[in-house]
Each structure stands twice: as structure tokens, then as C-alpha cells.
Write an enzyme that holds these catalytic residues in place. Structure first.
Site, PDB file in Angstrom:
ATOM      1  N   SER A  14      51.322  77.193  49.958  1.00  0.00           N
ATOM      2  CA  SER A  14      52.438  78.054  49.188  1.00  0.00           C
ATOM      3  C   SER A  14      53.242  78.701  50.202  1.00  0.00           C
ATOM      4  CB  SER A  14      51.986  78.477  48.142  1.00  0.00           C
ATOM      5  OG  SER A  14      50.662  79.585  48.474  1.00  0.00           O
ATOM      6  N   ASP A 181      54.200  72.526  69.270  1.00  0.00           N
ATOM      7  CA  ASP A 181      55.575  73.380  69.683  1.00  0.00           C
ATOM      8  C   ASP A 181      56.669  72.372  69.095  1.00  0.00           C
ATOM      9  OD1 ASP A 181      58.135  73.898  71.050  1.00  0.00           O
ATOM     10  OD2 ASP A 181      57.042  75.169  72.242  1.00  0.00           O
ATOM     11  N   HIS A 182      57.273  72.720  67.961  1.00  0.00           N
ATOM     12  CA  HIS A 182      57.946  71.756  67.319  1.00  0.00           C
ATOM     13  C   HIS A 182      59.193  71.154  68.190  1.00  0.00           C
ATOM     14  CE1 HIS A 182      60.780  74.831  66.026  1.00  0.00           C
ATOM     15  NE2 HIS A 182      61.641  73.879  65.573  1.00  0.00           N
ATOM     16  N   LEU A 184      58.994  69.938  71.019  1.00  0.00           N
ATOM     17  CA  LEU A 184      58.573  68.625  71.656  1.00  0.00           C
ATOM     18  C   LEU A 184      58.470  67.389  70.808  1.00  0.00           C
ATOM     19  CD1 LEU A 184      55.313  70.027  73.346  1.00  0.00           C
ATOM     20  CD2 LEU A 184      57.425  69.554  74.357  1.00  0.00           C
ATOM     21  N   HIS A 244      59.372  77.196  73.115  1.00  0.00           N
ATOM     22  CA  HIS A 244      60.576  76.070  73.047  1.00  0.00           C
ATOM     23  C   HIS A 244      61.145  75.840  74.411  1.00  0.00           C
ATOM     24  CE1 HIS A 244      59.196  76.423  69.028  1.00  0.00           C
ATOM     25  NE2 HIS A 244      59.859  77.287  68.428  1.00  0.00           N
ATOM     26  N   LYS A 342      73.377  76.097  68.213  1.00  0.00           N
ATOM     27  CA  LYS A 342      73.346  75.058  69.226  1.00  0.00           C
ATOM     28  C   LYS A 342      72.271  75.485  70.196  1.00  0.00           C
ATOM     29  CE  LYS A 342      76.734  75.097  72.350  1.00  0.00           C
ATOM     30  NZ  LYS A 342      78.420  75.050  72.800  1.00  0.00           N
ATOM     31  N   ARG A 368      72.736  67.850  74.482  1.00  0.00           N
ATOM     32  CA  ARG A 368      72.763  68.664  73.508  1.00  0.00           C
ATOM     33  C   ARG A 368      71.715  68.169  72.556  1.00  0.00           C
ATOM     34  NH1 ARG A 368      77.098  67.828  70.215  1.00  0.00           N
ATOM     35  NH2 ARG A 368      78.424  68.463  71.741  1.00  0.00           N
ATOM     36  N   ARG A 465      79.366  85.735  70.651  1.00  0.00           N
ATOM     37  CA  ARG A 465      78.484  85.023  71.683  1.00  0.00           C
ATOM     38  C   ARG A 465      77.360  85.830  72.335  1.00  0.00           C
ATOM     39  NH1 ARG A 465      82.216  80.959  74.296  1.00  0.00           N
ATOM     40  NH2 ARG A 465      81.072  81.361  76.272  1.00  0.00           N
TER      41      ARG A 465
HETATM   42  C1  BG6 Z   1      60.876  79.103  65.389  1.00  0.00           C
HETATM   43  C2  BG6 Z   1      61.307  80.473  65.399  1.00  0.00           C
HETATM   44  O1  BG6 Z   1      59.652  78.646  66.002  1.00  0.00           O
HETATM   45  O2  BG6 Z   1      61.776  78.050  65.585  1.00  0.00           O
HETATM   46  C3  BG6 Z   1      62.465  80.577  64.487  1.00  0.00           C
HETATM   47  O3  BG6 Z   1      60.177  81.089  64.903  1.00  0.00           O
HETATM   48  C4  BG6 Z   1      63.678  79.515  64.731  1.00  0.00           C
HETATM   49  O4  BG6 Z   1      62.702  81.949  64.651  1.00  0.00           O
HETATM   50  C5  BG6 Z   1      63.064  78.231  64.731  1.00  0.00           C
HETATM   51  O5  BG6 Z   1      64.346  79.721  63.658  1.00  0.00           O
HETATM   52  C6  BG6 Z   1      64.280  77.234  65.271  1.00  0.00           C
HETATM   53  O6  BG6 Z   1      63.968  76.152  64.932  1.00  0.00           O
HETATM   54  P1  BG6 Z   1      64.971  74.792  64.800  1.00  0.00           P
HETATM   55  O7  BG6 Z   1      64.323  73.649  64.842  1.00  0.00           O
HETATM   56  O8  BG6 Z   1      65.800  75.144  63.728  1.00  0.00           O
HETATM   57  O9  BG6 Z   1      65.786  74.815  66.200  1.00  0.00           O
END
Ligand code: BG6
Length: 485
Positions: A14, A181-182, A184, A244, A342, A368, A465
Site C-alpha cells: 500500500s 537502481d531503476h 539501469l 543513478h 531532463k 538524452r 536553471r
Molecule cells: C528516485 C528519487 O530514485 O528517482 C526521486 O528518489 C526521483 O527523488 C526519481 O524523483 C527520479 O526517477 P525518474 O525515473 O523519474 O527519473
């Protein structure tokens, strides 16, 4: 390689992560036919609710903005193989209950095989007890596999990360553990391997002889509203740079792996990271946003402690001491509440030696990552016409235009699929995490005030910026804006 008789158990069903990422990704995989045959999904969390309530919530996480009847049908089917059970995180009894529930589902399988994937969408405070309880109460000892998928924060510095890793290691082997680590899982991050190692033209220019400086940039147009409490404890460096952006850097700079295997790839990533010394204070610029354009400042958030000096923006320059990269600055920068969304890698090449052409723009390769995935190379070409003049232009590989029918997968879809297949390539290995913390821990301790005076971030207005000092900061490392030429 997908295993039949699999149950995916989402713990923290949840919570925010499950809601925003895990369930939508599971549904996406289902829609595209990538879940194992006969898969079952079980949600688990503290909140007590009946099946109806769970399904109502679960489906609210999945988007169907145009009420597409096809999608609606899939949602109904998805509900049919997912269910929910509530329980605590700390007590063994709850996990015995969960185990009995899973056994009941498994008793209907025709073969003896049973596979369990535990997805921990949980806050760090319950992380260790859950790892322990799952191992002690819900582990399939034979005729099946067990995997856990876990996600940051993996500690707050080198020592706490090691403590956490060691605690998890007591219960779960490296092979069973999938650390997300999303980034990746993002298409353009995965594309780096192909761009670099399937193109001889790229490979030849990929070093200190051709490259002047590299920037890896993360920009978000919103602040930490509603998440201030969590964020303040971690700050932008732990939230984005240490994981990241450093992951992107390691793939961008590693040597060619011996093979495409998970271990070969991660060996090379670790090797290049080990050549990076801890970041120096002088190589950092820290910022915090203040109210502007009708938007609140960081400190206006009630969940943020007054006078917090937590950075919401950071630029840190890293150096790699190996023959390929000696002397090339890698500027990692990330900020909340900026002017746009970006994420990109910008590789700026060196000037051509002065000769026939003067004052021409440098080549830049931009990858990008989001939004609108693209790779483009800025180069000089002759202006069309009866005279010779070089003008900057670009070779443009914008995915939307080039691959018009392609659907770019969500990062979490790609990663969950990898975990289901048992492929570790896009997950973070324990030694990778260790070396990442080594690079960042000294400046984090400085920022946390562990070394005397706490550095004050400079302020920048919401929606801009970033700090005005940024321009000078990147120039210090040799970055030349084309307009300067
Ligand atoms: C997460 C962070 O790991 O990644 C967030 O904790 C961030 O703060 C997010 O907003 C960004 O992910 P994405 O996929 O939207 O670039």
C-alpha cells in the site's frame, strides 16, 4: 527462462513505490505477455483490507486514461490472479501466516516446483527484519527458487551501507538478491553499451585524447513537497548522484567487458569506479531552492526542519585515474525544482587544432535519457551555398521519429522481467555499492557536519536553471557553451 509456478509477493503493497511503480510495471508486463504462465501476485502490508478494497486500490494504480475497453479487460484479468494478505513486518507469526497463504496457492500447482519472488517496496526501518523473517518463515527449501528485490536507500554512508549489506547477506545470497537502481532499467542507459561497443566510430573517440569534459545531468521541475521529511535526511547527493548518475558514469567509462554476462559487465564497472578518488570539496557546488514563481521554497515545507542546510541541488566533479580518462572532468549534477524535466549525458569533445577554421563550435555527443529519448551529435558542416563557411548543426537520432512504432519500456518493467529471469546484469552488485559509497562518503560527512563547519548551500529560485554559480562552475572544468564562441 521464465519459471512456471511463480508467485510475486509485493511487500509494502500500500506504499508509494508499489503504487507508482511496482504494480503498474507488473501490469505492463502482463499486458505485453511477459509474466510467467500461471503467475500469482500477492500484496502484503500492514493495512487491513478485504479483497474488494485491495482490488479497488490496485486498479487505481494502473492507468487507463481513455477507458480503453481492451485495457479494462486486462485489468479485470490482472485482478483475477492477484490477492492481498495483511501482516506485520517484525513478528515471525505474520510471516508464518504469509507462508501458509502462499502454500495454499501452491498446493494447486500441478508440479512440485514453487518459485517465490519477494519485492520489498518498504522503508529502510523494516528492511532487515523483513529479510530475516522471509528467510526464516517463507523460504522454499527445495524444488524452487527464492529471490528478493530490494531498493535504495542502501545505507547513508560507507559504514551504514556495509552494515546493511552484511545483515542482508546473513539471510540471502548475492545470487538471490536483486538490488534495484531503476536507472539501469532505462532504455537509453541500456543503449550505452551498444552505442559504445557496437560502433567503431564511437570507440575511437572515447578517451582523454578526444574528449574535453562530460556532464551527466538530472533536472526535475518539482520540489520535494510532501516528501520533505524523507528527503531532508538524505539530500540530493544520496538521492540521485551516488546511485543513478554514478551508475550512468560507470557504464559510460568502463572498459569493454569480456562478454555480455552480468559478472563481466559488473567487474568492469567496479574497476573503473575504483579508479575514482573521493570527491574533493572544491569540486562541489551545493544549492537549495527558495520560493519563486508562486512556488514554495524548500524550507517552507512543514516536514522540513527549519534552517535545514540540506542540498536540493548538487554539482560534483569526479576524476578517473586511469590511462583512458586521466584529466577528463566528469561533472555529475542534479537538482529539484528546476526549470525543466531532463536527464542527459553531454560529452564535449576538444577543439580542433587551429588551422583552416577558426572559432568553430566543439563537437558534442548528447544522449538524452528522458524525456524524448535521443542521441544527437553536434557537428560543423558547410553552409549550403556558393561560399565556404562552417556552421554548427546536428545528426539527430530522436527515437520518436526514427523508431516510430517502438514502445519504450518502463524501467521497472525491464528490471522486474530481468529479476524473473534471474539476470543480474542491470542490478547493483554489493562491491559496486561499496565503492560508490567510498567516492561519496567524505563529502557527505562534510555536508552532514561531521567534520566541523557545515557548508551552506547557495540559494536558487524555484523553477530556474539552478544556482547562478553553476555557469562559472562548469566553465572551470573547460566546458564551452557554443554561444560563447
Ligand atoms: C528516485 C528519487 O530514485 O528517482 C526521486 O528518489 C526521483 O527523488 C526519481 O524523483 C527520479 O526517477 P525518474 O525515473 O523519474 O527519473
Amino acid at each position: 527462462e521464465l519459471k512456471d509456478n511463480t508467485i510475486i509477493i509485493v511487500l509494502g503493497a500500500s506504499g508509494d513505490l508499489a503504487k507508482k511503480k511496482t504494480f503498474p510495471a507488473l501490469f505492463g508486463l502482463y499486458r505485453q505477455g511477459f509474466l510467467p504462465r500461471d503467475v500469482k501476485i500477492v500484496g502484503y502490508a500492514r493495512t487491513k483490507m478485504d479483497a474488494e478494497e485491495f482490488h479497488k486500490r490496485e486498479t487505481s494504480y494502473i492507468k487507463n486514461p481513455n477507458d480503453d475497453p481492451e485495457i479494462a479487460k486486462s485489468i479485470e484479468a490482472f485482478k483475477g490472479f492477484s490477492s492481498y494478505i495483511s501482516g506485520g513486518y517484525e513478528d515471525g507469526e505474520s510471516f508464518d501466516k504469509l507462508n501458509s497463504y502462499l502454500e495454499e496457492i501452491e498446493s494447486k500447482y500441478q508440479s512440485k516446483e514453487r518459485n517465490r519472488i519477494f519485492y520489498l517496496a518498504l522503508p529502510p526501518s523494516v528492511f532487515i527484519p523483513v529479510c530475516k523473517n522471509l528467510k526464516e518463515h517463507c523460504y522454499v527449501a527445495k524444488n524452487g527458487i527464492n529471490r528478493i528485490i530490494i531498493e535504495k536507500p542502501f545505507g547513508k554512508d560507507l559504514d551504514s551501507a556495509r552494515e546493511l549489506l552484511n545483515s542482508v547477506k546473513q539471510y540471502w545470497t548475492e545470487d538471490e538478491t536483486f538490488r534495484i537502481d531503476h536507472y539501469l532499467g532505462k532504455e537509453m542507459v541500456k543503449n550505452l553499451l551498444v552505442l559504445r561497443f557496437a560502433n567503431i566510430a564511437m570507440g575511437a573517440a572515447w578517451d582523454k585524447n578526444s574528449i574535453s569534459n562530460v556532464q551527466i545531468t538530472f533536472k526535475e521541475p518539482f520540489g520535494t513537497e510532501g516528501r520533505g521529511g524523507y528527503f531532508d535526511e538524505f539530500g540530493i547527493i544520496r538521492d540521485i548522484l551516488q546511485n543513478h548518475l554514478l551508475q550512468v558514469l560507470s557504464i559510460l567509462t568502463m572498459e569493454r567487458p569480456v562478454s555480455f554476462s552480468a559478472e563481466d559487465i559488473r567487474d568492469e564497472k567496479v574497476k573503473v569506479l575504483r579508479a575514482i578518488p573521493p570527491i574533493e570539496r572544491d569540486d562541489c557546488l551545493l544549492g537549495q531552492y527558495v520560493a519563486a514563481n508562486g512556488k514554495p521554497g524548500y524550507l517552507d515545507d512543514d516536514t522540513v526542519p527549519p534552517n535545514s542546510v540540506c542540498p536540493t541541488f548538487a554539482a560534483c566533479t569526479l576524476w578517473i585515474h586511469n590511462p583512458r580518462w586521466e584529466g577528463v572532468p566528469f561533472i555529475l549534477k542534479a537538482g529539484k525544482a528546476l526549470n525543466e524535466a531532463k536527464v542527459e549525458v553531454r560529452i564535449q569533445f576538444k577543439d580542433v587544432t587551429q588551422g583552416i577554421f577558426k572559432d568553430i563550435a566543439r563537437n558534442e555527443l548528447v544522449i538524452r535519457i528522458q524525456p524524448s529519448e535521443a542521441v544527437y551529435l553536434k557537428l560543423n558542416a558547410k553552409t549550403p551555398g556558393l561560399y565556404t563557411r562552417a556552421i554548427p548543426t546536428e545528426m539527430d537520432l530522436t527515437y520518436k521519429r526514427r523508431f516510430t512504432d517502438a514502445k519504450i519500456p518502463e524501467a521497472y518493467e525491464a528490471l522486474i522481467l530481468d529479476a524473473l529471469k534471474g539476470d543480474h546484469s542491470n542490478f547493483v552488485r554489493n562491491d559496486e555499492l561499496d565503492v560508490a559509497w567510498k567516492i561519496f562518503t567524505p563529502i557527505l560527512h562534510w555536508i552532514d557536519g561531521k567534520q566541523g563547519q557545515v557548508p551552506r548551500p547557495v540559494s536558487y529560485p524555484y523553477g530556474t536553471r539552478g544556482p547562478k554559480e553553476l555557469e562559472g562552475f562548469v566553465q572551470k572544468y573547460g566546458y564551452k557553451r557554443s554561444a560563447d564562441l
